[in-house]
Write a protein that holds these residues in place. Sequence first.
Motif, PDB file in Angstrom:
ATOM      1  N   PHE A   1       0.873  -1.179   0.000  1.00 48.73           N
ATOM      2  CA  PHE A   1       0.000   0.000   0.000  1.00 48.73           C
ATOM      3  C   PHE A   1       0.910   1.229   0.000  1.00 48.73           C
ATOM      4  O   PHE A   1       1.873   1.278   0.745  1.00 48.73           O
ATOM      5  CB  PHE A   1      -0.897   0.024   1.245  1.00 48.73           C
ATOM      6  CG  PHE A   1      -2.122   0.888   1.123  1.00 48.73           C
ATOM      7  CD1 PHE A   1      -3.388   0.328   1.068  1.00 48.73           C
ATOM      8  CD2 PHE A   1      -2.024   2.272   1.054  1.00 48.73           C
ATOM      9  CE1 PHE A   1      -4.530   1.119   0.967  1.00 48.73           C
ATOM     10  CE2 PHE A   1      -3.146   3.072   0.954  1.00 48.73           C
ATOM     11  CZ  PHE A   1      -4.408   2.494   0.907  1.00 48.73           C
ATOM     12  N   ASP A   2       0.635   2.178  -0.838  1.00 49.82           N
ATOM     13  CA  ASP A   2       1.302   3.483  -0.963  1.00 49.82           C
ATOM     14  C   ASP A   2       1.588   3.824  -2.412  1.00 49.82           C
ATOM     15  O   ASP A   2       1.359   4.939  -2.856  1.00 49.82           O
ATOM     16  CB  ASP A   2       2.616   3.601  -0.172  1.00 49.82           C
ATOM     17  CG  ASP A   2       2.397   3.842   1.310  1.00 49.82           C
ATOM     18  OD1 ASP A   2       1.278   4.285   1.667  1.00 49.82           O
ATOM     19  OD2 ASP A   2       3.315   3.561   2.106  1.00 49.82           O
ATOM     20  N   GLY A   3       2.167   2.851  -3.163  1.00 46.17           N
ATOM     21  CA  GLY A   3       2.511   3.136  -4.549  1.00 46.17           C
ATOM     22  C   GLY A   3       3.794   3.924  -4.690  1.00 46.17           C
ATOM     23  O   GLY A   3       3.924   4.737  -5.607  1.00 46.17           O
ATOM     24  N   ILE A   4       4.781   3.688  -3.797  1.00 41.30           N
ATOM     25  CA  ILE A   4       6.066   4.389  -3.918  1.00 41.30           C
ATOM     26  C   ILE A   4       6.771   3.897  -5.187  1.00 41.30           C
ATOM     27  O   ILE A   4       6.506   2.795  -5.670  1.00 41.30           O
ATOM     28  CB  ILE A   4       6.951   4.165  -2.676  1.00 41.30           C
ATOM     29  CG1 ILE A   4       7.269   2.673  -2.485  1.00 41.30           C
ATOM     30  CG2 ILE A   4       6.282   4.745  -1.437  1.00 41.30           C
ATOM     31  CD1 ILE A   4       8.219   2.391  -1.352  1.00 41.30           C
ATOM     32  N   PRO A   5       7.686   4.685  -5.755  1.00 33.81           N
ATOM     33  CA  PRO A   5       8.364   4.277  -6.994  1.00 33.81           C
ATOM     34  C   PRO A   5       9.015   2.904  -6.913  1.00 33.81           C
ATOM     35  O   PRO A   5       9.045   2.161  -7.897  1.00 33.81           O
ATOM     36  CB  PRO A   5       9.402   5.390  -7.195  1.00 33.81           C
ATOM     37  CG  PRO A   5       8.779   6.594  -6.561  1.00 33.81           C
ATOM     38  CD  PRO A   5       8.041   6.077  -5.364  1.00 33.81           C
ATOM     39  N   LEU A   6       9.539   2.537  -5.742  1.00 30.42           N
ATOM     40  CA  LEU A   6      10.186   1.244  -5.580  1.00 30.42           C
ATOM     41  C   LEU A   6       9.249   0.088  -5.920  1.00 30.42           C
ATOM     42  O   LEU A   6       9.696  -0.965  -6.384  1.00 30.42           O
ATOM     43  CB  LEU A   6      10.697   1.105  -4.141  1.00 30.42           C
ATOM     44  CG  LEU A   6      11.425  -0.195  -3.781  1.00 30.42           C
ATOM     45  CD1 LEU A   6      12.687  -0.341  -4.622  1.00 30.42           C
ATOM     46  CD2 LEU A   6      11.758  -0.215  -2.297  1.00 30.42           C
ATOM     47  N   SER A   7       7.949   0.264  -5.728  1.00 28.08           N
ATOM     48  CA  SER A   7       7.004  -0.826  -5.975  1.00 28.08           C
ATOM     49  C   SER A   7       6.975  -1.231  -7.444  1.00 28.08           C
ATOM     50  O   SER A   7       6.630  -2.369  -7.769  1.00 28.08           O
ATOM     51  CB  SER A   7       5.596  -0.419  -5.517  1.00 28.08           C
ATOM     52  OG  SER A   7       5.076   0.645  -6.317  1.00 28.08           O
ATOM     53  N   ARG A   8       7.327  -0.314  -8.335  1.00 28.12           N
ATOM     54  CA  ARG A   8       7.370  -0.638  -9.762  1.00 28.12           C
ATOM     55  C   ARG A   8       8.687  -1.286 -10.156  1.00 28.12           C
ATOM     56  O   ARG A   8       8.759  -1.979 -11.171  1.00 28.12           O
ATOM     57  CB  ARG A   8       7.198   0.632 -10.605  1.00 28.12           C
ATOM     58  CG  ARG A   8       5.898   1.361 -10.421  1.00 28.12           C
ATOM     59  CD  ARG A   8       5.706   2.404 -11.510  1.00 28.12           C
ATOM     60  NE  ARG A   8       6.868   3.286 -11.637  1.00 28.12           N
ATOM     61  CZ  ARG A   8       7.017   4.431 -10.964  1.00 28.12           C
ATOM     62  NH1 ARG A   8       6.086   4.809 -10.107  1.00 28.12           N
ATOM     63  NH2 ARG A   8       8.085   5.184 -11.147  1.00 28.12           N
ATOM     64  N   LEU A   9       9.737  -1.052  -9.380  1.00 25.14           N
ATOM     65  CA  LEU A   9      11.075  -1.450  -9.782  1.00 25.14           C
ATOM     66  C   LEU A   9      11.474  -2.833  -9.311  1.00 25.14           C
ATOM     67  O   LEU A   9      12.335  -3.474  -9.914  1.00 25.14           O
ATOM     68  CB  LEU A   9      12.090  -0.424  -9.260  1.00 25.14           C
ATOM     69  CG  LEU A   9      11.849   1.024  -9.713  1.00 25.14           C
ATOM     70  CD1 LEU A   9      12.867   1.952  -9.060  1.00 25.14           C
ATOM     71  CD2 LEU A   9      11.907   1.139 -11.228  1.00 25.14           C
ATOM     72  N   VAL A  10      10.878  -3.307  -8.202  1.00 26.40           N
ATOM     73  CA  VAL A  10      11.232  -4.633  -7.699  1.00 26.40           C
ATOM     74  C   VAL A  10      10.702  -5.690  -8.656  1.00 26.40           C
ATOM     75  O   VAL A  10       9.814  -5.438  -9.472  1.00 26.40           O
ATOM     76  CB  VAL A  10      10.661  -4.864  -6.284  1.00 26.40           C
ATOM     77  CG1 VAL A  10      11.345  -3.970  -5.279  1.00 26.40           C
ATOM     78  CG2 VAL A  10       9.143  -4.661  -6.258  1.00 26.40           C
ATOM     79  N   ARG A  11      11.276  -6.885  -8.541  1.00 27.44           N
ATOM     80  CA  ARG A  11      10.801  -8.018  -9.332  1.00 27.44           C
ATOM     81  C   ARG A  11      10.494  -9.176  -8.412  1.00 27.44           C
ATOM     82  O   ARG A  11      11.356  -9.581  -7.647  1.00 27.44           O
ATOM     83  CB  ARG A  11      11.848  -8.413 -10.380  1.00 27.44           C
ATOM     84  CG  ARG A  11      11.967  -7.407 -11.502  1.00 27.44           C
ATOM     85  CD  ARG A  11      10.670  -7.398 -12.341  1.00 27.44           C
ATOM     86  NE  ARG A  11      10.695  -6.366 -13.385  1.00 27.44           N
ATOM     87  CZ  ARG A  11      10.197  -5.157 -13.251  1.00 27.44           C
ATOM     88  NH1 ARG A  11       9.660  -4.788 -12.095  1.00 27.44           N
ATOM     89  NH2 ARG A  11      10.214  -4.302 -14.247  1.00 27.44           N
ATOM     90  N   PRO A  12       9.252  -9.675  -8.455  1.00 30.54           N
ATOM     91  CA  PRO A  12       8.166  -9.211  -9.317  1.00 30.54           C
ATOM     92  C   PRO A  12       7.669  -7.829  -8.893  1.00 30.54           C
ATOM     93  O   PRO A  12       7.757  -7.470  -7.720  1.00 30.54           O
ATOM     94  CB  PRO A  12       7.073 -10.265  -9.114  1.00 30.54           C
ATOM     95  CG  PRO A  12       7.325 -10.788  -7.728  1.00 30.54           C
ATOM     96  CD  PRO A  12       8.820 -10.777  -7.567  1.00 30.54           C
ATOM     97  N   SER A  13       7.169  -7.065  -9.872  1.00 30.54           N
ATOM     98  CA  SER A  13       6.612  -5.750  -9.541  1.00 30.54           C
ATOM     99  C   SER A  13       5.448  -5.933  -8.575  1.00 30.54           C
ATOM    100  O   SER A  13       4.732  -6.929  -8.615  1.00 30.54           O
ATOM    101  CB  SER A  13       6.164  -5.030 -10.809  1.00 30.54           C
ATOM    102  OG  SER A  13       5.225  -5.808 -11.538  1.00 30.54           O
ATOM    103  N   LEU A  14       5.288  -4.955  -7.694  1.00 34.29           N
ATOM    104  CA  LEU A  14       4.401  -5.117  -6.543  1.00 34.29           C
ATOM    105  C   LEU A  14       2.988  -4.622  -6.809  1.00 34.29           C
ATOM    106  O   LEU A  14       2.783  -3.464  -7.211  1.00 34.29           O
ATOM    107  CB  LEU A  14       4.990  -4.361  -5.351  1.00 34.29           C
ATOM    108  CG  LEU A  14       4.252  -4.472  -4.026  1.00 34.29           C
ATOM    109  CD1 LEU A  14       4.296  -5.902  -3.498  1.00 34.29           C
ATOM    110  CD2 LEU A  14       4.861  -3.517  -3.001  1.00 34.29           C
ATOM    111  N   THR A  15       2.025  -5.476  -6.562  1.00 33.57           N
ATOM    112  CA  THR A  15       0.621  -5.058  -6.558  1.00 33.57           C
ATOM    113  C   THR A  15       0.391  -4.208  -5.316  1.00 33.57           C
ATOM    114  O   THR A  15       0.764  -4.601  -4.209  1.00 33.57           O
ATOM    115  CB  THR A  15      -0.312  -6.287  -6.543  1.00 33.57           C
ATOM    116  OG1 THR A  15      -0.176  -6.982  -7.782  1.00 33.57           O
ATOM    117  CG2 THR A  15      -1.767  -5.867  -6.355  1.00 33.57           C
TER     118      THR A  15
END
Length: 362
Positions: free
Chosen positions: A293-307
């Motif tokens: 929860f939050d949607g920080i930029p890191l959530s898009r960059l990790v693998r797997p990308s974070l829901t």
Amino acid sequence: MNTTPTVYDVAERSGVSIATVSRVYRTPGSVRASTRERVLAVARELGYVPSGSARGLASRSTGVLGLCFPDYADPDAAPTDADDDDATTLYSDQIIRGMERAARRHGYALLIAASLQGGPESLVAKVAGRVDGFAVTARTVPTEELEVISRRRPVVMLAGPREGGDSLDHLDHIEVANEEGQWELTRHLIEDHGLRRLAYVGTAEQSPDVEARFRGFRRACREAGLAVAAEPALRVGMMTRAEGARAADALCDRAGERPEAFVFANDQMAVGALHALERRGLAVPGDAVVTGFDGIPLSRLVRPSLTTVRQPTVRMGEEAVELLVRRLTGAQSGDPVSLMLPVTVARRESCGCGPRPGTPAR
């Protein structure tokens, strides 16, 4: 000997009045473009920098807005990694970005303080004494101190629900739809992915935002006919990556079946859980689903990308400045304003909704 250029020097060299020079810096839109450019060119040539204290003496204002957020540190992080692992910093970074963007539009500077200590000599009190208006995130400043500050200048509360009967109910307030966002995400896991064993990980500290998210989680479970626990599966001391990793390990080691979904109250913990599950040889989302929860930029960059649930944190900062400026200019008066900003669910790889290979996550 060289002397520091003054507003008088700029006015004389530009052929305008001192008041015009002042308006160029305070309200540039009120000055004809050609005059404004001439004044700024002279100021650059002379090396003139407007004095905030001088402006304050003349107008009883500072031209500065303040922001205060809590200073949490991860005790397990190495000194070089402390900033990277600080969940609050990453969240506050986005609020700062929004406030700075809006402050520039209105001709204000932004003064920032990260502190948990109250009292008359606190950093919070010192910042409040140097700004025209003040934004503060929930649970950062003791209520008594904030009450005193709000008598002298406009204050906007960020995050946390407005509590009926609270002594700070007279303050403007901005929050996001925490409960609705978590409800929508949890419903997605249950209805679209058929998951039944969901574990929610919250915080031991009484966070109004996190409690609202847990209510959304419980509501979605209850509506689906699943067992609804009165407490999260686990509460952690701080919402950091290190705590998220420990939480994932603890839930995996508990007796009984492993959760099908690890639902975390923020992205930082969820990222830590991804790493912990990988170390245990568990695939995400094959063996378990992880959400944040939050949607920080890191959530898009990790693998797997974070829901996750994306908060409009940049917009929150912008709205805070808009409210403060309206109060300062008299455009807003009367009853306190309460804004509820919408959130959106980002369905990504960690729940099985990721993009096809080669497609970037959103």
